[in-house]
Design a protein around this motif. Structure first.
Motif, PDB file in Angstrom:
ATOM      1  N   PHE A  37      45.617  41.839   9.958  1.00 29.33           N
ATOM      2  CA  PHE A  37      44.722  42.983   9.849  1.00 29.33           C
ATOM      3  C   PHE A  37      43.783  43.054  10.930  1.00 29.33           C
ATOM      4  O   PHE A  37      43.344  43.850  11.508  1.00 29.33           O
ATOM      5  CB  PHE A  37      44.047  43.067   8.542  1.00 29.33           C
ATOM      6  CG  PHE A  37      43.614  44.606   8.108  1.00 29.33           C
ATOM      7  CD1 PHE A  37      44.674  45.394   7.539  1.00 29.33           C
ATOM      8  CD2 PHE A  37      42.298  44.763   8.420  1.00 29.33           C
ATOM      9  CE1 PHE A  37      44.150  46.702   7.151  1.00 29.33           C
ATOM     10  CE2 PHE A  37      41.919  46.235   7.860  1.00 29.33           C
ATOM     11  CZ  PHE A  37      42.676  47.080   7.249  1.00 29.33           C
ATOM     12  N   ALA A  38      43.327  41.830  11.334  1.00 33.49           N
ATOM     13  CA  ALA A  38      42.367  41.726  12.280  1.00 33.49           C
ATOM     14  C   ALA A  38      42.942  42.328  13.771  1.00 33.49           C
ATOM     15  O   ALA A  38      42.344  42.975  14.473  1.00 33.49           O
ATOM     16  CB  ALA A  38      41.989  40.123  12.589  1.00 33.49           C
ATOM     17  N   ASP A  39      44.274  42.133  13.943  1.00 35.53           N
ATOM     18  CA  ASP A  39      45.003  42.277  15.086  1.00 35.53           C
ATOM     19  C   ASP A  39      45.028  43.970  15.135  1.00 35.53           C
ATOM     20  O   ASP A  39      44.727  44.556  15.989  1.00 35.53           O
ATOM     21  CB  ASP A  39      46.361  41.900  15.062  1.00 35.53           C
ATOM     22  CG  ASP A  39      46.576  40.481  15.361  1.00 35.53           C
ATOM     23  OD1 ASP A  39      45.556  39.926  15.897  1.00 35.53           O
ATOM     24  OD2 ASP A  39      47.546  39.859  15.087  1.00 35.53           O
ATOM     25  N   LEU A  40      45.203  44.541  14.033  1.00 35.50           N
ATOM     26  CA  LEU A  40      45.105  45.931  13.719  1.00 35.50           C
ATOM     27  C   LEU A  40      43.974  46.667  14.137  1.00 35.50           C
ATOM     28  O   LEU A  40      43.786  47.575  14.821  1.00 35.50           O
ATOM     29  CB  LEU A  40      45.463  46.290  12.255  1.00 35.50           C
ATOM     30  CG  LEU A  40      45.744  47.815  11.833  1.00 35.50           C
ATOM     31  CD1 LEU A  40      46.553  48.807  12.814  1.00 35.50           C
ATOM     32  CD2 LEU A  40      45.889  48.032  10.541  1.00 35.50           C
ATOM     33  N   LEU A  41      42.662  45.880  13.630  1.00 31.65           N
ATOM     34  CA  LEU A  41      41.323  46.611  13.991  1.00 31.65           C
ATOM     35  C   LEU A  41      41.310  46.405  15.364  1.00 31.65           C
ATOM     36  O   LEU A  41      40.397  47.329  15.885  1.00 31.65           O
ATOM     37  CB  LEU A  41      40.525  45.815  13.266  1.00 31.65           C
ATOM     38  CG  LEU A  41      40.469  45.940  11.561  1.00 31.65           C
ATOM     39  CD1 LEU A  41      39.248  45.025  11.098  1.00 31.65           C
ATOM     40  CD2 LEU A  41      40.194  47.282  11.413  1.00 31.65           C
ATOM     41  N   ARG A  42      41.587  45.407  16.238  1.00 31.87           N
ATOM     42  CA  ARG A  42      41.592  45.215  17.666  1.00 31.87           C
ATOM     43  C   ARG A  42      42.159  46.413  18.278  1.00 31.87           C
ATOM     44  O   ARG A  42      41.710  46.924  19.352  1.00 31.87           O
ATOM     45  CB  ARG A  42      41.962  43.987  18.159  1.00 31.87           C
ATOM     46  CG  ARG A  42      41.004  42.872  17.857  1.00 31.87           C
ATOM     47  CD  ARG A  42      41.305  41.628  18.670  1.00 31.87           C
ATOM     48  NE  ARG A  42      42.471  40.889  17.909  1.00 31.87           N
ATOM     49  CZ  ARG A  42      42.420  40.122  16.880  1.00 31.87           C
ATOM     50  NH1 ARG A  42      41.427  39.741  16.901  1.00 31.87           N
ATOM     51  NH2 ARG A  42      43.476  39.640  16.634  1.00 31.87           N
ATOM     52  N   VAL A  43      43.490  46.851  17.817  1.00 31.83           N
ATOM     53  CA  VAL A  43      44.204  47.861  18.279  1.00 31.83           C
ATOM     54  C   VAL A  43      43.482  49.210  18.064  1.00 31.83           C
ATOM     55  O   VAL A  43      43.665  50.088  19.117  1.00 31.83           O
ATOM     56  CB  VAL A  43      45.771  47.988  17.517  1.00 31.83           C
ATOM     57  CG1 VAL A  43      46.360  49.244  18.133  1.00 31.83           C
ATOM     58  CG2 VAL A  43      46.464  46.721  17.985  1.00 31.83           C
ATOM     59  N   LEU A  44      42.902  49.234  17.007  1.00 29.81           N
ATOM     60  CA  LEU A  44      42.162  50.850  16.846  1.00 29.81           C
ATOM     61  C   LEU A  44      40.710  50.710  17.289  1.00 29.81           C
ATOM     62  O   LEU A  44      40.179  52.059  17.011  1.00 29.81           O
ATOM     63  CB  LEU A  44      42.195  50.937  15.208  1.00 29.81           C
ATOM     64  CG  LEU A  44      43.555  51.227  14.636  1.00 29.81           C
ATOM     65  CD1 LEU A  44      43.434  51.381  13.100  1.00 29.81           C
ATOM     66  CD2 LEU A  44      44.127  52.247  15.166  1.00 29.81           C
ATOM     67  N   ALA A  45      40.239  49.735  18.038  1.00 33.05           N
ATOM     68  CA  ALA A  45      38.658  49.813  18.358  1.00 33.05           C
ATOM     69  C   ALA A  45      38.524  51.074  19.241  1.00 33.05           C
ATOM     70  O   ALA A  45      39.425  51.367  20.303  1.00 33.05           O
ATOM     71  CB  ALA A  45      38.709  48.583  19.385  1.00 33.05           C
ATOM     72  N   GLY A  46      37.625  51.955  18.889  1.00 29.77           N
ATOM     73  CA  GLY A  46      37.190  53.115  19.542  1.00 29.77           C
ATOM     74  C   GLY A  46      38.067  54.366  18.784  1.00 29.77           C
ATOM     75  O   GLY A  46      37.618  55.456  19.304  1.00 29.77           O
ATOM     76  N   HIS A  47      39.089  54.157  18.057  1.00 30.68           N
ATOM     77  CA  HIS A  47      40.058  55.148  17.530  1.00 30.68           C
ATOM     78  C   HIS A  47      39.386  55.875  16.329  1.00 30.68           C
ATOM     79  O   HIS A  47      38.651  55.078  15.679  1.00 30.68           O
ATOM     80  CB  HIS A  47      41.453  54.695  17.296  1.00 30.68           C
ATOM     81  CG  HIS A  47      42.274  55.691  17.083  1.00 30.68           C
ATOM     82  ND1 HIS A  47      42.416  56.346  15.792  1.00 30.68           N
ATOM     83  CD2 HIS A  47      43.266  56.239  17.924  1.00 30.68           C
ATOM     84  CE1 HIS A  47      43.503  57.111  15.998  1.00 30.68           C
ATOM     85  NE2 HIS A  47      43.914  57.084  17.200  1.00 30.68           N
ATOM     86  N   PRO A  48      39.416  57.043  16.218  1.00 33.83           N
ATOM     87  CA  PRO A  48      39.031  57.799  14.996  1.00 33.83           C
ATOM     88  C   PRO A  48      39.514  56.999  13.443  1.00 33.83           C
ATOM     89  O   PRO A  48      38.739  57.283  12.672  1.00 33.83           O
ATOM     90  CB  PRO A  48      39.558  59.286  14.951  1.00 33.83           C
ATOM     91  CG  PRO A  48      39.822  59.371  16.700  1.00 33.83           C
ATOM     92  CD  PRO A  48      40.362  57.993  17.254  1.00 33.83           C
ATOM     93  N   TYR A  49      40.574  56.540  13.491  1.00 34.77           N
ATOM     94  CA  TYR A  49      40.861  55.953  12.317  1.00 34.77           C
ATOM     95  C   TYR A  49      40.342  54.453  12.097  1.00 34.77           C
ATOM     96  O   TYR A  49      40.426  53.634  11.285  1.00 34.77           O
ATOM     97  CB  TYR A  49      42.217  55.934  12.279  1.00 34.77           C
ATOM     98  CG  TYR A  49      43.099  57.152  11.706  1.00 34.77           C
ATOM     99  CD1 TYR A  49      42.610  57.777  10.693  1.00 34.77           C
ATOM    100  CD2 TYR A  49      44.124  57.787  12.310  1.00 34.77           C
ATOM    101  CE1 TYR A  49      42.962  58.978  10.151  1.00 34.77           C
ATOM    102  CE2 TYR A  49      44.736  58.815  12.129  1.00 34.77           C
ATOM    103  CZ  TYR A  49      44.184  59.519  11.005  1.00 34.77           C
ATOM    104  OH  TYR A  49      44.801  60.691  10.582  1.00 34.77           O
TER     105      TYR A  49
END
Length: 252
Positions: free
Chosen positions: A61-73
């Motif tokens: 899940f930490a990987d997912l958060l890194r991918v979404l950094a700066g994204h509206p979601y």
């Protein structure tokens, strides 16, 4: 043309993002991320706001958060960080993502209220249907669980809170007296009746409206309903259900 493109672009992007993120987390919970390999048209991938390759490479899940950094979601995902060695709460994550989806959609409506009046009216009905279906399903299972409802639609926060405080039977009774009561007749469970209400509203609006954004929403909603119908039919065949029982579950 100038009315349709902003709404079309935003809705398609958001729906694709929403579905991809939920799919990735489901694979994560199931321990099958190694086979998570979504395929979408290249013109969609360019507008996701995150790298599809990076999403596919996520293992935590930490990987997912890194991918979404700066994204509206990102904030929606960050609200649902699981405890160590625990699965993600999919219901909570879906609610957070859906809230972000509608927050952005209503922001577009509010930026040009006259342009999107018909689209907003239809979206209000979709949100009401979603809130009431969720509330009915949860109350049927538990008198105490607090569902996370969307703060949009025609039903006020006070009305939703009053409905949420009722047991299932009294909730159904109250809804029968509401503006949606004419759909809650016969033997069909109320939550399925509300699905049919949404379907019927979209079919009616497709015939009477001329607003491109509203017609787009009708088309997209009806398309999702048809996909739900196909999924229901396939599941019915898989579990060898009687054809009449399967037909009773279809929102048509």
């Amino acid at each position: 043309h100038h009315l349709l493109l902003p709404l079309l672009s935003m809705l398609l992007q958001q729906l694709q993002q929403y579905n991809l993120l939920l799919s990735a987390v489901r694979h994560g919970n199931a321990g099958t991320l190694a086979v998570f390999a979504p395929r979408i048209p290249p013109f969609f991938a360019r507008h996701l706001g995150f790298s599809l390759a990076d999403l596919t490479d996520c293992r935590t899940f930490a990987d997912l958060l890194r991918v979404l950094a700066g994204h509206p979601y990102f904030e929606a995902a960050a609200e649902n960080i699981p405890a160590e060695n625990r699965p993600v709460n999919l219901s909570s994550l879906e609610s957070s993502l859906l809230l972000t989806f509608y927050r952005r959609t209503y922001a577009l409506f509010e930026a040009a209220p006259r342009r999107y009046a018909d689209a907003r009216a239809l979206t209000d009905v979709l949100v009401d249907g979603d809130n009431l279906q969720k509330l009915l399903r949860i109350r049927r299972l538990s008198p105490t669980l607090s569902p996370r409802l969307l703060p949009y639609g025609t039903l006020s926060e006070g009305t939703l809170a009053a409905y949420a405080a009722l047991p299932y039977d009294r909730l159904v009774e109250q809804l029968r007296r509401s503006s949606y009561g004419r759909w809650l007749t016969g033997d069909l469970p109320p939550d399925f009746a509300l699905r049919r209400m949404v379907y019927a509203r979209c079919r009616a609006d497709m015939r009477r409206l001329t607003s491109p954004p509203a017609l787009l929403l009708c088309y997209m909603t009806l398309s999702r309903h048809r996909m739900d119908c196909l999924t229901t039919v396939l599941e019915g065949v898989r579990y060898q259900m009687d054809a009449a029982d399967v037909m009773a579950l279809l929102p048509v």
